[in-house]
Design a protein around this motif. Structure first.
Motif, PDB file in Angstrom:
ATOM      1  N   GLY A   1      37.743  68.880  41.976  1.00  0.00           N
ATOM      2  CA  GLY A   1      37.831  67.980  42.729  1.00  0.00           C
ATOM      3  C   GLY A   1      38.025  66.610  41.906  1.00  0.00           C
ATOM      4  N   SER A   2      37.939  66.635  40.611  1.00  0.00           N
ATOM      5  CA  SER A   2      37.970  65.413  39.768  1.00  0.00           C
ATOM      6  C   SER A   2      39.732  64.830  39.636  1.00  0.00           C
ATOM      7  CB  SER A   2      37.535  65.662  38.304  1.00  0.00           C
ATOM      8  OG  SER A   2      38.356  66.875  37.848  1.00  0.00           O
ATOM      9  N   ARG A   3      40.657  65.610  39.969  1.00  0.00           N
ATOM     10  CA  ARG A   3      42.171  65.407  39.813  1.00  0.00           C
ATOM     11  C   ARG A   3      42.869  65.910  40.965  1.00  0.00           C
ATOM     12  NH1 ARG A   3      44.297  67.327  34.016  1.00  0.00           N
ATOM     13  NH2 ARG A   3      45.567  65.682  34.105  1.00  0.00           N
ATOM     14  N   ILE A   4      44.024  65.226  40.998  1.00  0.00           N
ATOM     15  CA  ILE A   4      44.663  65.565  42.128  1.00  0.00           C
ATOM     16  C   ILE A   4      46.497  65.935  41.738  1.00  0.00           C
ATOM     17  CG2 ILE A   4      45.146  63.403  43.132  1.00  0.00           C
ATOM     18  CD1 ILE A   4      45.295  64.742  45.923  1.00  0.00           C
ATOM     19  N   ALA A   5      46.906  66.815  42.177  1.00  0.00           N
ATOM     20  CA  ALA A   5      48.377  66.879  41.911  1.00  0.00           C
ATOM     21  C   ALA A   5      48.973  66.621  42.927  1.00  0.00           C
ATOM     22  CB  ALA A   5      48.872  68.269  41.334  1.00  0.00           C
ATOM     23  N   TYR A   6      49.907  65.628  42.886  1.00  0.00           N
ATOM     24  CA  TYR A   6      50.566  65.143  44.412  1.00  0.00           C
ATOM     25  C   TYR A   6      52.051  64.740  43.959  1.00  0.00           C
ATOM     26  CZ  TYR A   6      50.328  59.927  43.329  1.00  0.00           C
ATOM     27  OH  TYR A   6      50.560  59.005  42.756  1.00  0.00           O
ATOM     28  N   MET A   7      52.524  64.575  45.092  1.00  0.00           N
ATOM     29  CA  MET A   7      53.989  63.854  45.051  1.00  0.00           C
ATOM     30  C   MET A   7      53.771  62.450  45.608  1.00  0.00           C
ATOM     31  SD  MET A   7      56.041  66.865  47.263  1.00  0.00           S
ATOM     32  CE  MET A   7      57.370  66.145  47.508  1.00  0.00           C
ATOM     33  N   PRO A   8      53.926  61.572  45.021  1.00  0.00           N
ATOM     34  CA  PRO A   8      54.066  60.151  45.228  1.00  0.00           C
ATOM     35  C   PRO A   8      55.015  59.700  46.420  1.00  0.00           C
ATOM     36  CG  PRO A   8      55.035  60.137  43.170  1.00  0.00           C
ATOM     37  CD  PRO A   8      54.567  61.647  43.455  1.00  0.00           C
ATOM     38  N   ASN A   9      56.171  60.483  46.413  1.00  0.00           N
ATOM     39  CA  ASN A   9      57.239  60.282  47.578  1.00  0.00           C
ATOM     40  C   ASN A   9      57.508  61.315  48.098  1.00  0.00           C
ATOM     41  OD1 ASN A   9      57.664  57.429  46.465  1.00  0.00           O
ATOM     42  ND2 ASN A   9      58.829  58.432  44.887  1.00  0.00           N
ATOM     43  N   ASP A  10      57.791  61.223  49.619  1.00  0.00           N
ATOM     44  CA  ASP A  10      58.267  62.286  50.556  1.00  0.00           C
ATOM     45  C   ASP A  10      59.563  62.827  49.826  1.00  0.00           C
ATOM     46  OD1 ASP A  10      59.575  59.969  51.450  1.00  0.00           O
ATOM     47  OD2 ASP A  10      60.338  61.232  52.895  1.00  0.00           O
ATOM     48  N   PRO A  11      59.919  64.282  50.003  1.00  0.00           N
ATOM     49  CA  PRO A  11      61.197  64.962  49.642  1.00  0.00           C
ATOM     50  C   PRO A  11      62.371  64.677  50.653  1.00  0.00           C
ATOM     51  CG  PRO A  11      60.012  66.682  50.719  1.00  0.00           C
ATOM     52  CD  PRO A  11      58.944  65.342  50.646  1.00  0.00           C
ATOM     53  N   ALA A  12      62.773  63.272  50.467  1.00  0.00           N
ATOM     54  CA  ALA A  12      63.540  62.814  51.405  1.00  0.00           C
ATOM     55  C   ALA A  12      65.074  63.575  51.435  1.00  0.00           C
ATOM     56  CB  ALA A  12      64.121  61.213  51.091  1.00  0.00           C
ATOM     57  N   ASN A  13      65.354  64.273  50.514  1.00  0.00           N
ATOM     58  CA  ASN A  13      66.667  64.866  50.419  1.00  0.00           C
ATOM     59  C   ASN A  13      66.604  66.406  50.069  1.00  0.00           C
ATOM     60  OD1 ASN A  13      68.727  62.613  50.483  1.00  0.00           O
ATOM     61  ND2 ASN A  13      67.290  62.013  48.932  1.00  0.00           N
TER      62      ASN A  13
END
Length: 278
Positions: free
Chosen positions: A162-174
């Motif tokens: 729980g110390s880190r997170i892998a994430y997408m800052p933006n939605d996959p618009a395309n």
């Protein structure tokens, strides 16, 4: 009631028959140690990991999508559009009446769970000043939501501790534009929650999505080498490896469970074993 039961009874043999006849149109799968769950026809269904008859878990005048098993496999969180709004719901993996968890008028979409299985992760524009989402967590029993300390976020997966997170800052618009290479390609960042330091998964303007933190690796989907397929980023060596060769249609979604990753390709579901890389 007789009509409803007849419709349900008719769908299950259809799903079984299509295993050899063509695509099943199954979407957004999630996996536990014994079962898979997926969206089909606006409802959530489950089936044994070994294959077999599917069982419908939700029904109602609305649409259910984005199922996500809790880490212990006892609950399934999902995005439900009922009563004119999109919110987070949770239901027992064995069936029962779903419980509504969020009540904000903004649309809330299920992303996953925290590693301890106590809170559901979801994305929502509820506190955004424009058209983008942030990540939030909410107790599986309901209550106020807590914003993840990130300026924006669409999809994410916490490290086991729980110390880190892998994430997408933006939605996959395309995401429906194959081989898109414009200015809105999606990327994946790894953030240390204590100091907000960022590590970017290396890429050359590819569309990277669906991050899944498994052990010391982050698995994700990417079209960096042709059709969208499954890759692994080793957080220790910083190396990226393609783990599923794909010369066919794009893999559309993927989700990690306790010992396997399930992914969706052309409406059918496949399991990948991170331990054996098979």
């Amino acid at each position: 009631m007789r009509l409803s039961l007849a419709l349900v009874a008719g769908v299950v043999p259809l799903l079984q028959a299509q295993t050899t006849a063509g695509p099943l149109l199954l979407q957004k799968p999630t996996i536990s140690r014994t079962s898979v769950a997926f969206a089909y026809g606006g409802d959530i269904w489950t089936a044994p990991r070994t294959g077999g008859a599917a069982r419908r878990l939700t029904a109602g005048n609305g649409e259910a999508s984005d199922p996500s098993y809790s880490p212990d496999g006892s609950l399934i969180a999902f995005t439900g559009t009922y009563d004119g709004n999109t919110d987070v719901y949770v239901v027992s993996a064995d069936g029962g009446v779903p419980r509504r968890i969020t009540y904000h008028p903004a649309p809330d979409g299920v992303v996953g769970w925290t590693p301890d299985g106590k809170r559901i992760v979801f994305h929502s524009p509820r506190t955004s000043y424009s058209r983008f989402a942030r990540l939030f967590t909410v107790s599986k029993d309901g209550g106020p939501a807590t914003e993840v300390n990130l300026p924006r976020g669409y999809s994410g997966s916490f490290s086991p501790d729980g110390s880190r997170i892998a994430y997408m800052p933006n939605d996959p618009a395309n995401e429906i534009w194959k081989r898109y290479r414009g200015g809105e390609t999606s990327e994946i960042w790894l953030v240390t929650m204590s100091d907000a330091s960022i590590e970017r998964i290396p890429r050359e303007n590819s569309n990277d999505s669906w991050p899944m933190w498994v052990g010391n690796s982050v698995y994700f989907l990417s079209d960096r080498d042709g059709p969208t397929t499954l890759f692994e980023y080793d957080t220790r060596s910083k190396q990226i490896t393609k783990v599923v060769d794909n010369s066919g249609l794009d893999i559309k979604s993927a989700s990690a469970g306790p010992d396997a990753i399930v992914y969706e390709q052309f409406g059918s579901l496949f399991l990948f074993n991170p331990g054996t890389k098979s």
